[in-house]
Design an enzyme around this catalytic site. Structure first.
Site, PDB file in Angstrom:
ATOM      1  CG  ASP A 145      -0.396   4.468   8.061  1.00  0.00           C
ATOM      2  OD1 ASP A 145      -1.500   5.006   7.905  1.00  0.00           O
ATOM      3  OD2 ASP A 145       0.339   4.662   9.047  1.00  0.00           O
ATOM      4  CG  LEU A 157      27.417  14.708  -1.132  1.00  0.00           C
ATOM      5  CD1 LEU A 157      28.366  15.868  -1.415  1.00  0.00           C
ATOM      6  CD2 LEU A 157      26.990  14.039  -2.443  1.00  0.00           C
ATOM      7  CE  LYS A 158      22.061  13.121   6.872  1.00  0.00           C
ATOM      8  NZ  LYS A 158      20.777  13.497   6.251  1.00  0.00           N
ATOM      9  CG  HIS A 197       4.811  17.971   3.273  1.00  0.00           C
ATOM     10  ND1 HIS A 197       3.651  17.618   2.628  1.00  0.00           N
ATOM     11  CD2 HIS A 197       5.469  16.817   3.513  1.00  0.00           C
ATOM     12  CE1 HIS A 197       3.616  16.309   2.476  1.00  0.00           C
ATOM     13  NE2 HIS A 197       4.696  15.799   2.995  1.00  0.00           N
ATOM     14  CD1 TRP A 244       9.323   2.843   0.474  1.00  0.00           C
ATOM     15  CD2 TRP A 244       8.305   3.462   2.360  1.00  0.00           C
ATOM     16  NE1 TRP A 244       8.592   3.975   0.195  1.00  0.00           N
ATOM     17  CE2 TRP A 244       7.949   4.379   1.343  1.00  0.00           C
ATOM     18  CE3 TRP A 244       7.774   3.657   3.645  1.00  0.00           C
ATOM     19  CZ2 TRP A 244       7.099   5.462   1.558  1.00  0.00           C
ATOM     20  CZ3 TRP A 244       6.935   4.742   3.855  1.00  0.00           C
ATOM     21  CH2 TRP A 244       6.598   5.636   2.827  1.00  0.00           C
ATOM     22  CG  HIS A 252      -2.545   7.981   5.547  1.00  0.00           C
ATOM     23  ND1 HIS A 252      -3.153   9.162   5.180  1.00  0.00           N
ATOM     24  CD2 HIS A 252      -1.217   8.190   5.435  1.00  0.00           C
ATOM     25  CE1 HIS A 252      -2.211  10.041   4.874  1.00  0.00           C
ATOM     26  NE2 HIS A 252      -1.032   9.481   5.018  1.00  0.00           N
ATOM     27  N   GLY A 274      -1.797   9.772  12.612  1.00  0.00           N
ATOM     28  CA  GLY A 274      -1.086   8.799  13.452  1.00  0.00           C
ATOM     29  C   GLY A 274       0.020   9.400  14.284  1.00  0.00           C
ATOM     30  CB  SER A 275       3.400  10.427  13.593  1.00  0.00           C
ATOM     31  OG  SER A 275       3.289  11.189  12.427  1.00  0.00           O
TER      32      SER A 275
END
Ligand code: GLN
Ligand code: ZN
EC number: 2.1.1.14
Length: 756
Positions: free
Chosen positions: A601, A18-19, A696, A563, A643, A434-435
Site C-alpha cells: 500500500d 478538546l477531543k 466511507h 506518516w 493501492h 486488505g482490511s
C-alpha cells in the site's frame, strides 16, 4: 533586545481534552456551555505555558478548525446553512460536520482538505461570483479580553486575505481573485476593530508565500497589503512551511511592519532576504521547527543568530517556524518512552522553553543560560553518537543500492502470462483492499493483550479466529483473490513501526488531523532494521485455510515515511530507502513462504509531494525508486499489487506507471470513473482495479450501479486488464454492511463476465 513570540499552540490539549469534550457535545452528553467552558480553560492553560514570551498568539484556538473560524469572522458561510435555525455554534458544526448536535436538518458538511503539506485538514471556504463578506469580530474580541485578563501580551492571529482566497474553492468556476475587492474592506474593518481594542501587532498568516505564485497572485498580495497599510495596527506577515525562494523580493517589499519566515530549512535564503529587507522592518525568524519533534541545536542556532542580533537589534524576533499545531503538546507526560530517545525530543512545551533559552542567550549572554545550553549540547552529542541511531550495516546496504535492485526480471507482458498461468483468475477478477471490519471483539482482544490481561498465545488464537472468519466469508462470497483481513493491525503504519528497529512510540504524542480526530505518528529515530518477519505467520495461516490465492498485505516505505515523525539528521530519501530495504525483505520472505500475490500500500505517496511543483521531480524520483526496491525483487510469477486511496493521478501518472506494479487499485467510485482518463491518456500499461463503491459511506451499492461503473471503466481501459474491488479497506465498516456490498460486487463481476 530580541523579542520572542509564538505563532500558534496546539489546541487539542495535553490529554486530548478538546477531543473528548467535542465528542461528548456531539453525542448530546455535554451542553454548549460546558463546551465553551472547556475552550476557555484550554486557552488559559495554553497561555500559561506561553507566559514567558513577549507576545502570545490569540485566535489560534479553534473548536474545530482555524480556517472555519476565519470564515465565521468574515461572515462567510456556505449558502446552504445560512438560513437554518439555531445558534452560531450549531451553524459552526453544521459546516464542519454536516449537522450539529440534536439537529435533524440534514446538510452537507464543508469539504475538507490538507493544510499545505501537513497532515492537518481544514474546511474549505466555498466561493461563488456572488460571495459577500461581513465582519463578525466577536470571537477575536472575546478571546483578546480573556488573554488580557490573564496578563499575557496578546497578538491576534488571522489567516491573511490572499491565503484565505487561495485555500477556498469557487463552486461556480468563477475567478476567486475577483472577490479580493470585496474581502479587503472587511479585513480593514477587522484590523480597525482590533486597533480600537488596543492591539499593537496582528499576525497575518500568508503561507502561500512559500508556494509558486503566478503574476495574478503576486499582484493580489501587493494589492492587499497596500490597501491594508493604512490600518493602525502593525502587521506581522507570517509565511511558513519552507523558504521563500523566488517570492523573497515580493515578501520583503510588501508594506507591512514585520515579516516572519521559516528559518529551519534554508539559512542561505534567509540571509538573502535580510539583504532585501527595508531597514525599518521587523524580521521574525522561525528557528525552531514546528514540524518535527527533535530538540533544536541551540549552540549552532546561536552561532548563526548572534551576528544577526547584533545587526538587527530590536528588529530581530524569534519564534518556532510555524504554529506548533503540528507537534504534540508535552513531552513531560511521556512515561514509557525510552529515556535515551526521550532526551533527544521536544514537543510544543519544550520547544517554547528552547525559544526562551535562545532569547535569553541573545539578550543576556550565553552565560546566563549555561546549564541549559550544556544539557542541550550533551543530548545532541549523545544522539549523534548513539549506536541505536547509527548502524553501519544499514548504511552500507543503502550505499550499495543499484538500479538493478528495483528492476523486475521481465516486462509486464511476460510476467502477466506467467501469473495468469498459475493464478487462473476469471475475467474481471474480484478482490478487496486488505482490511475487514475491526470489530469490538478485535479491539478488546488487542487492549487485553497490551494490558497483559491475556497472553500472547490467547491473542494469537483470537486473531486467528478472526482471520478464519474473514476467509470463510470471502469464500462464501465467491471472491477471487482473498486477503487475511488485517485483524492484527491497529494501524497500517504503527503495526510495522512496532516491529522495526529504529522506531519509538509515544503515549500522548497526539497531533490534530481534523476536528476531534488526532493521529499519533510513530517516531523514526534511527537506522531501520527488520529483526524478523512481520506478517508471514498471519498470511501463511490465512493461505492454509483456502485454495484460492491469498494476497499478502504490506505498507510501502513512502507511506510509512510520510506518516511518521522522521529524522532530521539525514535526508528523507535516505530514510525512505532504509525502509524500502526492510520491507523488501518482508516481500521476499512472503514469496519464499509461497505467497504469490503481494500488495504494497502506498496510500500516502501523493501526500508527500512538495509544495512547489518544481521540486516534485526530485521527490518522485526517490519515492518511486523506494517502492521499486521494495517490490521488484520478486520472481516474474509473483503478482505485485499496490493501492492508493485518492483520486488525482493526472500530474503523477508517469511516476505511477514507473512503479511497475502488476496491479494498482485506486479510489474512483465517487468520480464516476472519470479519473481513469489519466490512465487512458497515458496508455497505462498494467492492470487496474478502479474502486466500485465508496467505503466511507454505509450505503450498500447496487449490482446494476457497479456494472454501469465497470462498463465506463472498460471504455477507457481494456477489459482484460480490469479488476473489480471497493475503493479502499473495510476496517471502519461493519460486517452487516460489508457482506451485502461485496455480494453486489461479486454478482456484478459475474454479470460482466457473462456479457463478455
Ligand atoms: N490495506 C489497507 C486497508 O485495507 C489500506 C488502507 C489505506 O489505503 N488507507 O485498510
Ligand atoms: Zn485506500
Amino acid at each position: 533586545m530580541t523579542i520572542i513570540h509564538n505563532l500558534g499552540f496546539p489546541r487539542i490539549g495535553a490529554q486530548r481534552e478538546l477531543k473528548f469534550g467535542l465528542e461528548a457535545f456531539w453525542r448530546g452528553e455535554a451542553s454548549a456551555e460546558q463546551l465553551n467552558t472547556l475552550g476557555t480553560w484550554l486557552r488559559e492553560q495554553h497561555w500559561q505555558l506561553q507566559a514567558g514570551l513577549d507576545w502570545v498568539p490569540v485566535g489560534d484556538f479553534a473548536l474545530y478548525d482555524q480556517v472555519l473560524d476565519m470564515s465565521f469572522t468574515l461572515g462567510h458561510l456556505p449558502e446552504r446553512v445560512r438560513n437554518l435555525p439555531g445558534s452560531e455554534l450549531d451553524q459552526y458544526f453544521r459546516v464542519a460536520r454536516g449537522r450539529s448536535a440534536g439537529d435533524s436538518t440534514g446538510v452537507a458538511a464543508g469539504e475538507m482538505t490538507k493544510w499545505f503539506d501537513t497532515n492537518y485538514h481544514y474546511i474549505v471556504p466555498e466561493f461563488t461570483a456572488d460571495t459577500r463578506f461581513a465582519l463578525n469580530a466577536s470571537r477575536l474580541v472575546q478571546q483578546l479580553a480573556q488573554a488580557r485578563a490573564q496578563g499575557v501580551n496578546p497578538k491576534p492571529v488571522i489567516v491573511g486575505p490572499v491565503t484565505y482566497l487561495a485555500l477556498g474553492k469557487a463552486k461556480d468556476d468563477s475567478n476567486k481573485l475577483a472577490l479580493l475587492e470585496r474581502l479587503l474592506p472587511v479585513y480593514a474593518q477587522l484590523l480597525d476593530t482590533l486597533a480600537a481594542e488596543g492591539v499593537e501587532w496582528v499576525q497575518v498568516d500568508e503561507p502561500i508565500l512559500v508556494t509558486e505564485l503566478d503574476a495574478d497572485w503576486q499582484h493580489a498580495l501587493n494589492t492587499a497589503y497596500h490597501q491594508l497599510k493604512s490600518s493602525k495596527v502593525k502587521i506581522l506577515l507570517a509565511s511558513y512551511f519552507g523558504p521563500l525562494l523566488d517570492n523573497k523580493y515580493l515578501a520583503a517589499n510588501l508594506p507591512v511592519a514585520g515579516l516572519h519566515v521559516d528559518a529551519t530549512q534554508d539559512a542561505g535564503d534567509v540571509q538573502q532576504l535580510i539583504g532585501l529587507l527595508p531597514a525599518h522592518k521587523v524580521l521574525s525568524l522561525g528557528v525552531i521547527s514546528g514540524r518535527n519533534i527533535w530538540k533544536t541545536d541551540l549552540g549552532a542556532t546561536l552561532d548563526w543568530l548572534e551576528p544577526l542580533a547584533e545587526r538587527l537589534g530590536e528588529r530581530l524576533w524569534l519564534a518556532p517556524s510555524c504554529s506548533l499545531l503540528h507537534v504534540p503538546v508535552d513531552l513531560d507526560s511521556e512515561e514509557k518512552l525510552d529515556p535515551e530517545v526521550k532526551n533527544w525530543l521536544a514537543f510544543a512545551k519544550q520547544k517554547l522553553q528552547e525559544l526562551q533559552v535562545l532569547g535569553q542567550a541573545l539578550n543576556q549572554g550565553r552565560a546566563s543560560v549555561q546549564a541549559e545550553l550544556a544539557a542541550n549540547a550533551a543530548a545532541l552529542a549523545q544522539r549523534r553518537n548513539s549506536p541505536r541511531v547509527h548502524r553501519p550495516e544499514v548504511q552500507a546496504a543503502v550505499a550499495a543500492i543499484t538500479a538493478a535492485l528495483g528492476q523486475r526480471q521481465s516486462s509486464y507482458a511476460a510476467r502477466a502470462q506467467q501469473q495468469a498461468a498459475h493464478l487462473r483468475l476469471p475475467a474481471y477478477p474480484t478482490t478487496t483492499i486488505g482490511s475487514f471490519p475491526q470489530t469490538p471483539d478485535i479491539r478488546r482482544a488487542r487492549s487485553d493483550f497490551k494490558a497483559g490481561r491475556i497472553g500472547a498465545a490467547d491473542y494469537q488464537k483470537a486473531m486467528q479466529e478472526e482471520i478464519a472468519r474473514s476467509v470463510r466469508e470471502q469464500e462464501a462470497l465467491g471472491l477471487d483473490v482473498l486477503v487475511h483481513g488485517e485483524a492484527e493491525r491497529n494501524d497500517m503504519v504503527e503495526y510495522f513501526g512496532e516491529q522495526l528497529e529504529g522506531y519509538a512510540f509515544s503515549q500522548f504524542g497526539w497531533v490534530q488531523s481534523y476536528g476531534s480526530r488526532c493521529v499519533k505518528p510513530p517516531i523514526l529515530f534511527g537506522d531501520i532494521a527488520r529483526p524478523r518477519a512481520m506478517t508471514v505467520e498471519w498470511i501463511t495461516y490465512a493461505q492454509s485455510l483456502t485454495a484460492k490465492p491469498m494476497k499478502g498485505m504490506l505498507t510501502g516505505p513512502v507511506t510509512i515515511l510520510n506518516w511518521s515523525f522522521v529524522r532530521d539528521d539525514q535526508p528523507r530519501s535516505t530514510t525512505c530507502k532504509q525502509l524500502a530495504l526492510a520491507i523488501r525483505q518482508e516481500v521476499l520472505d512472503l514469496e519464499t513462504a509461497g505467497v504469490r500475490v503481494i500488495q504494497i500500500d502506498e496510500a500516502a505517496l501523493r501526500e508527500g509531494l512538495p509544495l512547489r511543483k518544481s521540486q516534485w521531480h526530485e521527490y518522485l524520483d526517490w519515492a518511486i525508486e523506494s517502492f521499486r526496491i521494495t517490490a521488484n525483487g520478486v520472481q516474474d510469477g509473483t503478482q505485485i499489487h499496490t493501492h492508493m486511496c485518492y483520486s488525482e493521478f493526472n500530474d503523477i501518472i508517469a511516476a505511477i506507471a514507473d512503479m511497475d506494479a502488476d496491479v494498482i487499485t485506486i479510489e474512483t467510485s465517487r468520480s464516476d470513473m472519470e479519473l481513469l482518463d489519466a490512465f487512458e491518456n497515458f496508455q497505462y500499461p498494467n492492470e487496474i482495479g478502479p474502486g466500485v463503491y465508496d467505503i466511507h459511506s454505509p450505503n450498500i451499492p447496487t449490482q446494476a450501479h457497479i456494472v454501469q461503473l465497470m462498463q465506463k471503466a472498460a471504455q477507457r481501459i481494456p477489459a482484460e486488464r480490469l479488476w473489480v474491488n471497493p475503493d479502499c479497506g473495510l476496517k471502519t465498516r461493519q460486517w452487516n454492511e460489508v457482506i451485502p456490498a461485496l455480494q453486489a460486487m461479486v454478482a456484478a463481476a459475474q454479470e460482466l463476465r457473462a456479457a463478455a
